[in-house]
Design an enzyme around this catalytic site. Structure first.
Site, mmCIF file in Angstrom:
data_model
loop_
_atom_site.group_PDB
_atom_site.id
_atom_site.type_symbol
_atom_site.label_atom_id
_atom_site.label_comp_id
_atom_site.label_asym_id
_atom_site.label_seq_id
_atom_site.Cartn_x
_atom_site.Cartn_y
_atom_site.Cartn_z
ATOM 1 N N GLU A 34 36.940 36.057 33.195
ATOM 2 C CA GLU A 34 37.394 36.747 31.986
ATOM 3 C C GLU A 34 38.722 36.211 31.467
ATOM 4 O O GLU A 34 38.914 36.071 30.249
ATOM 5 C CB GLU A 34 37.506 38.253 32.250
ATOM 6 N N HIS A 92 32.569 50.406 37.309
ATOM 7 C CA HIS A 92 31.770 50.240 36.094
ATOM 8 C C HIS A 92 31.823 51.475 35.202
ATOM 9 O O HIS A 92 31.074 51.573 34.244
ATOM 10 C CB HIS A 92 30.307 49.945 36.447
#
Length: 327
Positions: free
Chosen positions: A60, A129
């Site tokens: 990322e 998550h």
């Protein structure tokens, strides 16, 4: 026209903007061949090729840095985070680079980029998550933060975000992708800095956003049967906050309840309460009440997970207490 699912509304927005402007491109993990983890970029790879729908490594910080550089040169990158929680790995690139470069370059560079993807508490996705990053980024200067909540506003807001000259964090909720709505055939864009008055009312102002909009509307069905008349506002823009719309509602109802999925400590509601007290304290008949998620990592267990976030019955109870008992 047939109903459009929210994930397809987002796909339509990206497709239309890519067709309109060759500077727009998408990058992220599995956005190309696979079509995105929630199929927002499905088949765009075949249409636009691998340089405009770019599959990246699982890194990322690297691909977010690449996108900032691309934006500086005049391209318009759209980053898809496979899960918004993973973008914490790119916090430096988002905050120190994307957020600040227009200022630190003396206006020589614009950073027209969108960072979008699924977030929020899903159904048993586990702590990592199930994150809500809006509060993490609220303090970062130079960012715009938007949370869509319906297929209609998802499409109109994303098109506006892609055309904006500043970095926009675009939050989608993982449990809203399958919402359906009839969308206009004609092109439309929605402002990134305006709240939406979802329901007009006179008893109490309920401020909310993202998935909690739907929990609030579920509670409103019960409240209406009991004779209550709440005003519901979907914030949509989390940065900047649309204090004009919020203030107009407070001057009418004089009571405020904030319903968020964000954590209570340092959450969006905390900033909202401070702003409301700064500007509209004399209009309030009661202290602002906030209903927020528990300050704990989201449990995997389904029953425990449900207990960590605000449910419609809690919203009903809060309105009953604030309006009926004048607490």
């Amino acid at each position: 026209m047939a109903d459009t699912l929210l994930f397809n509304a987002l796909r339509e927005a990206i497709d239309e903007e890519m067709a309109r402007d060759p500077a727009v491109f998408v990058l992220g993990e599995d956005v190309g061949h696979y079509g995105g983890s929630y199929k927002v970029t499905k088949d765009l790879y075949q249409k636009y090729g691998e340089l405009r729908v770019l599959d990246t490594p699982i890194a990322e910080n690297s691909f977010t840095g690449l996108a900032v550089g691309a934006a500086m040169t005049g391209l318009r990158p759209i980053i898809e985070g496979m899960n918004m929680g993973f973008l914490l790995l790119a916090f430096n690139q988002i905050a120190n680079n994307a957020g600040m470069l227009r200022y630190t370059s003396g206006g020589n560079f614009k950073i027209p980029m969108v960072i979008r993807g699924p977030g929020g508490v899903g159904r048993q996705l586990g702590a990592e998550h199930s994150q809500r990053l809006e509060a993490y980024f609220q303090a970062v200067p130079g960012l715009k933060i938007v949370a869509c909540s319906t297929p209609y506003n998802a499409k109109g807001l994303l098109k506006s975000a892609i055309r904006d000259e500043n970095p926009v964090l675009f939050f989608e909720h993982v449990l809203l992708y399958n919402l359906k709505e009839n969308l206009p055939e004609k092109e439309y864009l929605l402002p990134l800095d305006k709240a939406e008055v979802v329901r007009e009312g006179s008893d109490v102002t309920i401020l909310t956003y993202s998935r909690m909009r739907h929990h609030v509307l579920q509670a409103v069905k019960t409240l209406e049967k009991e004779g209550f008349d709440p005003e519901v506002i979907d914030l949509i823009s989390l940065k900047p906050l649309d204090m004009e719309t919020i203030g107009a509602s407070i001057k009418k109802t004089h009571k405020v309840i904030i319903v968020e999925e964000c954590m209570k400590t340092g959450g969006v509601a905390a900033e909202l309460i401070a702003s409301i007290n700064d500007r509209f304290f004399d209009e309030l008949d009661a202290p602002v009440l906030r209903l927020s998620s528990q300050d704990i990592p989201t449990p995997y267990n389904g029953m425990l997970e449900r207990l960590t976030i605000v449910q419609p019955e809690q919203i009903v109870e809060a309105v009953q207490k604030m309006v009926a008992l004048r607490v």
